[in-house]
Design a protein around this motif. Structure first.
Motif, PDB file in Angstrom:
ATOM      1  N   MET A   1     -56.452  68.940 -32.924  1.00 35.69           N
ATOM      2  CA  MET A   1     -55.349  69.868 -32.702  1.00 35.69           C
ATOM      3  C   MET A   1     -55.077  70.050 -31.213  1.00 35.69           C
TER       4      MET A   1
ATOM      5  N   SER B   1     -61.419  68.662 -36.442  1.00 33.69           N
ATOM      6  CA  SER B   1     -60.031  69.128 -36.500  1.00 33.69           C
ATOM      7  C   SER B   1     -59.600  69.954 -35.286  1.00 33.69           C
TER       8      SER B   1
ATOM      9  N   LEU C   1     -50.659  76.046 -37.017  1.00 35.49           N
ATOM     10  CA  LEU C   1     -51.680  75.025 -36.764  1.00 35.49           C
ATOM     11  C   LEU C   1     -52.465  74.789 -38.055  1.00 35.49           C
TER      12      LEU C   1
ATOM     13  N   LEU D   1     -59.415  76.244 -37.099  1.00 34.42           N
ATOM     14  CA  LEU D   1     -58.336  76.233 -36.112  1.00 34.42           C
ATOM     15  C   LEU D   1     -57.929  77.629 -35.649  1.00 34.42           C
TER      16      LEU D   1
ATOM     17  N   GLY E   1     -55.144  72.829 -40.355  1.00 28.05           N
ATOM     18  CA  GLY E   1     -56.342  72.002 -40.313  1.00 28.05           C
ATOM     19  C   GLY E   1     -56.697  71.482 -41.690  1.00 28.05           C
TER      20      GLY E   1
ATOM     21  N   ASP F   1     -50.219  69.449 -37.671  1.00 24.92           N
ATOM     22  CA  ASP F   1     -51.104  69.248 -38.817  1.00 24.92           C
ATOM     23  C   ASP F   1     -52.056  68.091 -38.536  1.00 24.92           C
ATOM     24  N   THR F   2     -53.347  68.366 -38.507  1.00 26.36           N
ATOM     25  CA  THR F   2     -54.318  67.327 -38.161  1.00 26.36           C
ATOM     26  C   THR F   2     -54.407  66.236 -39.220  1.00 26.36           C
TER      27      THR F   2
ATOM     28  N   THR G   1     -51.420  69.212 -29.452  1.00 31.99           N
ATOM     29  CA  THR G   1     -50.647  70.306 -28.852  1.00 31.99           C
ATOM     30  C   THR G   1     -50.523  70.137 -27.345  1.00 31.99           C
TER      31      THR G   1
ATOM     32  N   GLY H   1     -53.194  80.362 -37.038  1.00 31.92           N
ATOM     33  CA  GLY H   1     -54.242  79.419 -37.421  1.00 31.92           C
ATOM     34  C   GLY H   1     -55.264  80.110 -38.292  1.00 31.92           C
TER      35      GLY H   1
ATOM     36  N   GLU I   1     -58.310  77.596 -31.931  1.00 31.47           N
ATOM     37  CA  GLU I   1     -57.255  76.866 -31.240  1.00 31.47           C
ATOM     38  C   GLU I   1     -55.953  77.665 -31.185  1.00 31.47           C
TER      39      GLU I   1
END
Length: 337
Positions: free
Chosen positions: A307, A303, A257, A212, A259, A285-286, A311, A208, A215
């Motif tokens: 995410m 975002s 991940l 992100l 964003g 993918d947001t 997930t 990420g 995350e």
């Protein structure tokens, strides 16, 4: 959706959204009194979830912020911390030792402490100048924490003259729940397939960047490692080419991940290289998730929350396929350490 309680989820997020008036009152009081900087103080997931918030302010605001790990903060003697600092905490249990100790330290130092907690009358509550309480469990805790922090920081930015669209953003944010649910539904089938294919995969790379990165850090450590006992490495897209790329092989599992912030090209660089080597790349993918915002710039802010929401579907199916409950621990809170 599999093993998912929609009414409970709706209530958790809406209850967090309903904290807005209390958060605004607290922030307005602090801004009137004056402050020097904001410290996000957490551990594990609560530290990880603060990283997108710091990135947001670093890229959008002149407000000074610091994201620190509670135990390290307590021993390092941070020179930017003072009685004029604002200290932001989050805790589901309210009794995490490192968080309680740090909150006590900050309050006794004279700093303002703001605490989101899901369980009232717990130790951390004793050290909260401003307490924000709403129920949440692990599978939806992140949405509550992000709602609290986004509202908090957006208000600080508004009061600093840096977020003129605050009211529009918050009014539209209040409509986000059905969009998050739709996002989960969009990822349901592919997460079920991914979990079935990877139930025995022994190692993942989670990549990420920007909003992100936190995350990626959280999903690798707090979900795949802690909750599923799978060896995982979280990798910042900008750092992927400074070591980790040498471990990439034909069957290496990558979870990317994506964003919607300025670091998107960094993720593309990882993708473009990795697809030449490995056949196992999964993307979250947001931008695929519709959101209630009229200003596309607002999507960056939420975002990390989006995410986490999507997930979570993979986590749920991994639990099923691996016959490994997400609540099972060998050591965490099972013994003294």
């Amino acid at each position: 959706m599999f093993n998912f309680n929609v009414p409970r989820y709706e209530k958790v997020v809406q209850d967090a959204i309903a904290l807005r008036p209390a958060i605004e009152k607290a922030v307005d009081a602090i801004c009137e009194e004056g402050y020097s900087n904001i410290f996000f103080i957490g551990c594990g997931g609560t530290y990880a979830h603060s990283l997108p918030m710091k990135y947001w302010l670093d890229s959008s605001s002149n407000i000074e912020t610091h994201s620190v790990i509670a135990a390290e903060f307590m021993v390092m003697g941070h020179k930017k911390f003072s009685k004029d600092s604002v200290c932001v905490f989050s805790s589901r249990s309210g009794n995490t030792k490192e968080i309680v100790a740090a909150a006590k330290f900050c309050k006794e130092a004279g700093a303002r402490t703001l605490v989101y907690v899901s369980n009232d009358q717990t130790p951390v509550c004793d050290y909260a100048d401003y307490k924000f309480l709403s129920f949440a469990e692990d599978d939806c805790l992140c949405e509550a924490i992000y709602t609290y922090m986004i509202t908090l920081l957006a208000r600080f930015m508004k009061n600093a003259g840096e977020f003129d669209q605050y009211d529009q953003f918050m009014d539209e944010y209040a409509k986000i729940v059905p969009y998050l649910l739709k996002g989960k539904e969009q990822y349901e089938e592919r997460c079920a397939k991914m979990a079935a294919e990877h139930k025995d995969t022994e190692y993942h790379m989670v990549v990420g960047s920007g909003m992100l990165w936190g995350e990626a850090y959280d999903y690798a450590m707090c979900i795949l490692e802690e909750m599923q006992w799978i060896k995982t490495k979280s990798i910042h897209a900008a750092e992927f080419f400074h070591g980790t790329l040498e471990l990439l092989e034909e069957d290496t599992s990558l979870i990317l991940l994506y964003g919607e912030d300025e670091t998107h090209p960094l993720m593309d660089r990882v993708m473009n290289f990795s697809k030449k080597i490995t056949k196992t790349i999964n993307v979250f993918d947001t931008k695929e998730v519709d959101l209630p915002f009229t200003n596309p710039e607002f999507r960056k802010i939420v975002s990390p929350l989006v995410m986490y929401a999507i997930t979570e579907r993979l986590s749920c199916f991994l639990e099923k396929e691996r016959n490994h409950p997400l609540t099972t621990r060998r050591y965490y809170r099972q013994m003294e350490y």
